[in-house]
Scaffold this active site. Sequence first.
Site, short mmCIF file in Angstrom:
data_model
loop_
_atom_site.label_atom_id
_atom_site.label_comp_id
_atom_site.label_asym_id
_atom_site.label_seq_id
_atom_site.Cartn_x
_atom_site.Cartn_y
_atom_site.Cartn_z
N CYS A 175 0.80 -1.23 0.00
CA CYS A 175 0.00 0.00 0.00
C CYS A 175 0.83 1.28 0.00
CB CYS A 175 -0.92 0.01 1.23
SG CYS A 175 -2.11 -1.36 1.26
N HIS A 224 12.62 1.22 4.88
CA HIS A 224 12.39 -0.20 4.60
C HIS A 224 13.05 -1.02 5.70
CE1 HIS A 224 11.77 -3.92 2.54
NE2 HIS A 224 11.54 -3.38 1.36
N HIS A 260 -1.53 19.85 7.02
CA HIS A 260 -2.52 18.82 6.72
C HIS A 260 -1.84 17.45 6.68
CE1 HIS A 260 -5.21 22.11 5.64
NE2 HIS A 260 -4.26 22.57 4.84
N HIS A 312 -2.40 7.01 5.42
CA HIS A 312 -2.97 5.91 4.65
C HIS A 312 -4.17 5.28 5.36
CE1 HIS A 312 -3.56 2.17 2.58
NE2 HIS A 312 -3.00 1.45 3.53
N HIS A 359 -14.14 5.60 5.51
CA HIS A 359 -15.59 5.39 5.60
C HIS A 359 -16.24 5.40 4.22
CE1 HIS A 359 -19.83 6.57 6.26
NE2 HIS A 359 -19.72 5.85 7.36
N ASN A 368 -10.32 0.95 2.10
CA ASN A 368 -8.88 0.92 1.85
C ASN A 368 -8.66 0.69 0.36
OD1 ASN A 368 -6.15 0.43 1.65
ND2 ASN A 368 -6.07 -1.09 3.29
#
Length: 506
Positions: free
Chosen positions: A223, A302, A387, A391, A420, A424
């Site tokens: 993702c 990573h 802001h 994710h 909502h 995802n």
Amino acid sequence: MTSVNVKLLYHYVITNLFNLCFFPLTAIVAGKAYRLTIDDLHHLYYSYLQHNLITIAPLFAFTVFGSVLYIATRPKPVYLVEYSCYLPPTHCRSSISKVMDIFYQVRKADPSRNGTCDDSSWLDFLRKIQERSGLGDETHGPEGLLQVPPRKTFAAAREETEQVIIGALENLFKNTNVNPKDIGILVVNSSMFNPTPSLSAMVVNTFKLRSNVRSFNLGGMGCSAGVIAIDLAKDLLHVHKNTYALVVSTENITYNIYAGDNRSMMVSNCLFRVGGAAILLSNKPGDRRRSKYELVHTVRTHTGADDKSFRCVQQGDDENGKTGVSLSKDITDVAGRTVKKNIATLGPLILPLSEKLLFFVTFMGKKLFKDKIKHYYVPDFKLAIDHFCIHAGGRAVIDVLEKNLALAPIDVEASRSTLHRFGNTSSSSIWYELAYIEAKGRMKKGNKVWQIALGSGFKCNSAVWVALNNVKASTNSPWEHCIDRYPVKIDSDSGKSETRVQNGRS
């Protein structure tokens, strides 16, 4: 309240310390210069400058040469001209009850079950996860799985991905009036679905991109691959002058829905939904005026060298040979550790001097007085970032980052609302969140926005952008017809939502 005011005063003084010292000094020098006469200037020239021209001239030439060399060799700015988030058709909307029916039909259609699906315990488990997930009743499922019996085929998976990518790109090209043949760099990321020819080749074929386009197809990167794609495009734009880079981020649901009984593999079925985004980047100086943002920083972390990190999100076969993605019990600890490393790298790049100083003082204090100081100072990122686009991987992900970064509910509103409304959508979720902030009218000139994404491997990647103007919502924004209904109130225990109608400019 007093402590808050004291901290703000401290932040203001430290941040503007140079100006606070420079302007009085300038005033003093100006006052002295104002009193100088012509005789004083002649005396200054003959006493100090006349005999030092041989030294001053090379120094001046070296300064000019160094300035020109710096301007010529520094990386060119990367601008975000426009982006587009795919909005699936209304007939693909999938309420929680409809999603549960999809799960049932997929399992029933499994040849190994001979058309039966009697065990209800798995259905109760999925319903409980679904109701606590933070997802609403207006997310979207793929057309192939909405049919009875569902089409969980390679052809149906290709149709889903093509609809998402082509839909997002058509809207992007329409909004920007950019000719597809002007695209010099193409980066497409899809973690779980990578057919041959590649998805990047499909984009080239559909939109007739030129033959020398530099195309890349990123697969299996989870993702967080959307930020990885942006980072790759940025590096390429620093090398190849005067061109556009096109980034496409998506994921496939049809081909990867899990039909087995392993509960650790069932969870992803409850969270992932259809979505995708297309982003147009440019390094052309002339595009600055019409662009929305400039890319300030990208930071990639990573932790895959650690075995727990590498295995915490893993695709494989269950005990019955059915393929799915399993989530280990270590995922929360792994995610927290990886996020901390990413923040430790990004913090010094963006935090004001006042926060760096406080952290350094507490760091040294903890080294010297281990018993008295238990925790390091947590920097206030809201002094550097306006802001946050976290994710939308699930309620737990948003909750943890909200707590660790000491964010207010409004700071994670875009993430919760995206989860909502759209679920995802994997690597594209951070773009739905950015679109939410724009639709609310909150993005002002000079504002900085932080996109942070987590992915298998395990990875945490960040991108920081600065708004070049007061940014308005794009034409055909995914929030165009529903922004006034958000945010929604989510029950902290059950996960059920209650809509709160607010002004779209709140």
